[in-house]
Design an enzyme around this catalytic site. Structure first.
Site, PDB file in Angstrom:
ATOM      1  N   GLN A 115      47.488  35.313  31.351  1.00 17.22           N
ATOM      2  CA  GLN A 115      46.453  36.327  31.438  1.00 17.22           C
ATOM      3  C   GLN A 115      46.428  37.466  30.877  1.00 17.22           C
ATOM      4  O   GLN A 115      46.275  38.392  31.361  1.00 17.22           O
ATOM      5  CB  GLN A 115      46.519  36.257  33.201  1.00 17.22           C
ATOM      6  CG  GLN A 115      46.290  35.015  33.814  1.00 17.22           C
ATOM      7  CD  GLN A 115      46.731  35.452  35.318  1.00 17.22           C
ATOM      8  OE1 GLN A 115      46.345  36.579  35.916  1.00 17.22           O
ATOM      9  NE2 GLN A 115      46.991  34.355  36.142  1.00 17.22           N
ATOM     10  N   CYS A 116      47.137  37.404  29.603  1.00 16.06           N
ATOM     11  CA  CYS A 116      47.121  38.509  28.605  1.00 16.06           C
ATOM     12  C   CYS A 116      46.027  38.809  27.938  1.00 16.06           C
ATOM     13  O   CYS A 116      45.856  38.521  26.804  1.00 16.06           O
ATOM     14  CB  CYS A 116      48.472  38.701  28.013  1.00 16.06           C
ATOM     15  SG  CYS A 116      49.054  39.823  26.806  1.00 16.06           S
ATOM     16  N   SER A 117      45.111  39.563  28.693  1.00 15.83           N
ATOM     17  CA  SER A 117      43.427  39.633  27.873  1.00 15.83           C
ATOM     18  C   SER A 117      43.956  40.585  26.695  1.00 15.83           C
ATOM     19  O   SER A 117      42.883  40.590  25.558  1.00 15.83           O
ATOM     20  CB  SER A 117      42.558  40.265  28.880  1.00 15.83           C
ATOM     21  OG  SER A 117      43.136  41.344  29.405  1.00 15.83           O
TER      22      SER A 117
END
Length: 298
Positions: free
Chosen positions: A84-86
């Protein structure tokens, strides 16, 4: 806080006027990537590490190898999305387009070629439970067919996956904030403590939620302190009993949510690259359970 990190004061971050070896490193970083991004600025606090990091990045993404450049960046997107590392997803979406990648692929993993989609299973295992990888996972990817991987391609793909799984941890741990050009175009954000430049959604942990979390941390610390004091007073309390009490207190405090619950504030530009989002980390081994088998590949 202003600057590339939500945790590190701007005054401590190396600036454009840096001198000596660090200045040369930042110039090299600009030459390789076309800009000095926030990761490089923060990592500049440790110039020797930054030097090794940029050489690694350059070799993985820009030097000769079995994988085309656009596929390398797409694999980086897949790896970052699992965590979830945008921030990294946004960076490599831009890089993917710059090297000629098909914009349609950025609609989601379902729009990518089947060969890349076949990496999904091993990507999620390497991201969350790497001890579950078996030789069968490797064999399935190398099996002859229209969408099969060559051994050289697969080695490079796996190195890229693990590299970006690790880099996502660096981004979170240092509170790396989006570059200015990410704020509008890709809508990227980093799930770090929220600043004025990246407001939290109302239904997530922003606002009073952050204060509540801090209060819960303080309450948990007080409980842990009491447990330690009680241990000194009580004789015959084993370490195992203390660990059991700690786990009970931690559970009751509701500080640690189940790992298989997806962050509801996760934006669609990340979620679309993730299949089976409920799959997450679980303890490698639990007390009283048989240890899982491991795949050793010396």
């Amino acid at each position: 806080a202003k600057g590339p990190s939500a945790f590190i004061p701007l005054g401590e971050i190396p600036q454009e006027g840096a001198e000596g070896s660090l200045r040369r490193l930042l110039i090299e970083a600009f030459g390789w990537a076309g800009r000095v991004d926030h990761v490089a600025m923060v990592m500049g606090l440790h110039p020797e590490y930054l030097s090794s990091f940029w050489k690694t990045q350059y070799l993985l993404l820009r030097m000769d190898g079995p994988l085309p450049y656009h596929k390398r960046h797409y694999i980086a997107i897949m790896a970052a999305a699992r965590h979830q590392c945008s921030y990294l997803v946004g960076v490599h979406m831009g890089e993917f387009l710059q090297v000629g990648g098909d914009p349609a692929w950025l609609r989601g993993l379902h729009c990518a070629p089947q060969k890349l989609r076949n990496l999904n299973e091993i990507n999620k295992l390497l991201a969350h439970r790497p001890w579950l990888v078996t030789k069968e996972h490797i064999e399935a990817l190398l099996k002859p067919g229209e969408d099969s991987w060559s051994l050289a391609e697969l080695v490079q793909a796996l190195v890229l996956l693990t590299h970006y799984h690790s880099l996502a941890s660096f981004v979170f741990g240092c509170g790396i904030k989006p570059e200015e050009d990410q704020d509008g175009g890709n809508g990227c954000w980093t799930p770090s403590p929220h600043s004025d430049s990246s407001p939290a959604p109302e239904d997530s942990t922003g606002g009073s939620g952050g204060k509540d979390a801090m209060q819960e941390v303080e309450m948990l610390m007080e409980r842990m302190k009491l447990l330690q004091e009680n241990q000194l007073e009580e004789e015959g309390v084993t370490q195992e009993e203390m660990e059991t009490r700690f786990e009970l207190e931690k559970t009751e405090s509701l500080l640690v949510p189940p790992s298989d619950i997806l962050d509801p504030s996760l934006q669609s530009n990340v979620r679309c690259f993730v299949e089976d989002p409920e799959f997450g980390y679980k303890d490698f081994t639990r007390r009283g359970e048989q240890a899982p088998p491991t795949f050793r590949a010396q």
